[in-house]
Design a protein around this motif. Structure first.
Motif, short mmCIF file in Angstrom:
data_model
loop_
_atom_site.label_atom_id
_atom_site.label_comp_id
_atom_site.label_asym_id
_atom_site.label_seq_id
_atom_site.Cartn_x
_atom_site.Cartn_y
_atom_site.Cartn_z
N ALA A 31 0.84 -1.20 0.00
CA ALA A 31 0.00 0.00 0.00
C ALA A 31 0.87 1.25 0.00
N GLN A 32 1.95 1.26 0.78
CA GLN A 32 2.86 2.41 0.80
C GLN A 32 3.47 2.63 -0.58
N GLY A 39 1.01 10.82 -8.27
CA GLY A 39 1.60 12.12 -8.58
C GLY A 39 3.01 12.03 -9.11
N VAL A 40 3.60 10.83 -9.07
CA VAL A 40 4.96 10.65 -9.59
C VAL A 40 4.89 9.77 -10.84
N ILE A 41 4.40 8.56 -10.69
CA ILE A 41 4.25 7.63 -11.81
C ILE A 41 2.81 7.65 -12.32
N SER A 42 1.86 7.64 -11.39
CA SER A 42 0.44 7.70 -11.73
C SER A 42 -0.02 9.15 -11.64
N PRO A 43 -0.92 9.56 -12.54
CA PRO A 43 -1.38 10.95 -12.49
C PRO A 43 -2.22 11.23 -11.25
N LEU A 44 -2.17 12.45 -10.80
CA LEU A 44 -2.96 12.89 -9.66
C LEU A 44 -4.27 13.45 -10.20
N LYS A 45 -5.20 12.55 -10.50
CA LYS A 45 -6.50 12.98 -11.00
C LYS A 45 -7.59 12.17 -10.30
N PRO A 46 -8.72 12.79 -10.04
CA PRO A 46 -9.79 12.11 -9.31
C PRO A 46 -10.24 10.85 -10.04
N GLY A 47 -10.56 9.85 -9.25
CA GLY A 47 -11.04 8.60 -9.81
C GLY A 47 -10.56 7.42 -9.00
N GLU A 48 -10.74 6.25 -9.59
CA GLU A 48 -10.38 5.01 -8.90
C GLU A 48 -9.65 4.11 -9.88
N ILE A 49 -8.58 3.54 -9.42
CA ILE A 49 -7.84 2.55 -10.20
C ILE A 49 -7.62 1.34 -9.31
N PHE A 50 -7.53 0.17 -9.91
CA PHE A 50 -7.37 -1.06 -9.12
C PHE A 50 -6.72 -2.13 -9.98
N GLY A 51 -6.27 -3.17 -9.30
CA GLY A 51 -5.65 -4.27 -10.02
C GLY A 51 -5.21 -5.39 -9.10
N ASP A 52 -4.62 -6.38 -9.72
CA ASP A 52 -4.09 -7.55 -9.01
C ASP A 52 -2.62 -7.27 -8.74
N ASP A 53 -2.22 -7.35 -7.48
CA ASP A 53 -0.85 -7.04 -7.09
C ASP A 53 0.01 -8.29 -7.00
N GLY A 54 -0.54 -9.45 -7.33
CA GLY A 54 0.20 -10.69 -7.25
C GLY A 54 0.23 -11.24 -5.83
N GLY A 56 -1.81 -13.06 -4.34
CA GLY A 56 -3.12 -13.08 -3.70
C GLY A 56 -3.60 -11.73 -3.21
N PHE A 57 -2.85 -10.65 -3.48
CA PHE A 57 -3.21 -9.31 -3.04
C PHE A 57 -3.89 -8.54 -4.17
N LEU A 58 -4.96 -7.83 -3.84
CA LEU A 58 -5.65 -6.94 -4.77
C LEU A 58 -5.50 -5.52 -4.23
N TRP A 59 -5.30 -4.55 -5.12
CA TRP A 59 -5.13 -3.16 -4.68
C TRP A 59 -6.18 -2.27 -5.31
N ARG A 60 -6.47 -1.17 -4.63
CA ARG A 60 -7.42 -0.16 -5.12
C ARG A 60 -6.96 1.19 -4.59
N VAL A 86 -6.20 10.91 -0.92
CA VAL A 86 -5.84 9.68 -1.61
C VAL A 86 -5.98 8.53 -0.63
N GLU A 87 -6.61 7.45 -1.08
CA GLU A 87 -6.78 6.26 -0.23
C GLU A 87 -6.37 5.04 -1.03
N THR A 88 -5.48 4.25 -0.48
CA THR A 88 -5.05 3.01 -1.12
C THR A 88 -5.36 1.85 -0.19
N SER A 89 -5.97 0.81 -0.76
CA SER A 89 -6.27 -0.38 0.04
C SER A 89 -5.66 -1.60 -0.64
N ILE A 90 -5.22 -2.51 0.19
CA ILE A 90 -4.72 -3.81 -0.25
C ILE A 90 -5.56 -4.86 0.47
N ALA A 91 -6.14 -5.78 -0.29
CA ALA A 91 -6.99 -6.82 0.30
C ALA A 91 -6.49 -8.20 -0.12
N TRP A 92 -6.75 -9.17 0.73
CA TRP A 92 -6.39 -10.55 0.42
C TRP A 92 -7.33 -11.48 1.17
#
Length: 111
Positions: A31-32, A39-54, A56-60, A86-92
């Motif tokens: 998550a960190q 704002g560095v690699i990903s743009p700082l724009k409103p919205g939601e992005i998510f994916g599989d982090d490998g 067994g972890f999923l991120w949002r 900004v809120e980042t979550s990691i779930a498994w």
């Protein structure tokens, strides 16, 4: 024999708890890492992005619409900055339990 059974049960629970703690630490690190990208690699724009982090972890990651303050009267016009939440979550999944770590931060950027 009852004492041995209790000892084995306690050992099994202890090992399970250690594994869970390790997964939580890994989730926090992931998550960190995702927060650091905003704002560095990903743009700082409103919205939601998510994916599989490998592993067994999923991120949002959710970025809220910015808060923008109007310029103060009588002050020279300056390039405005906005404050984004900004809120980042990691779930498994761990057995039958769904575990999750959520980190929140603020970022400044253009409106």
């Amino acid at each position: 024999s009852l004492g041995i059974a209790l000892l084995l049960g306690a050992t099994t629970r202890g090992l399970g708890n250690a594994q869970t703690a390790g997964r939580y630490l890994e989730a926090v690190r992931r998550a960190q890492s995702h927060l650091a990208e905003i704002g560095v690699i990903s743009p700082l724009k409103p919205g939601e992005i998510f994916g599989d982090d490998g592993g067994g972890f999923l991120w949002r990651t959710r970025i809220s619409p910015p808060l923008v303050s109007p310029p103060a009267p009588g002050r020279p016009a300056v390039k405005p900055l906005a404050l984004y939440s900004v809120e980042t979550s990691i779930a498994w999944q761990e057995g039958t339990a769904r575990r999750q770590v959520v980190l929140r931060s603020k970022r400044t950027g253009p409106p």
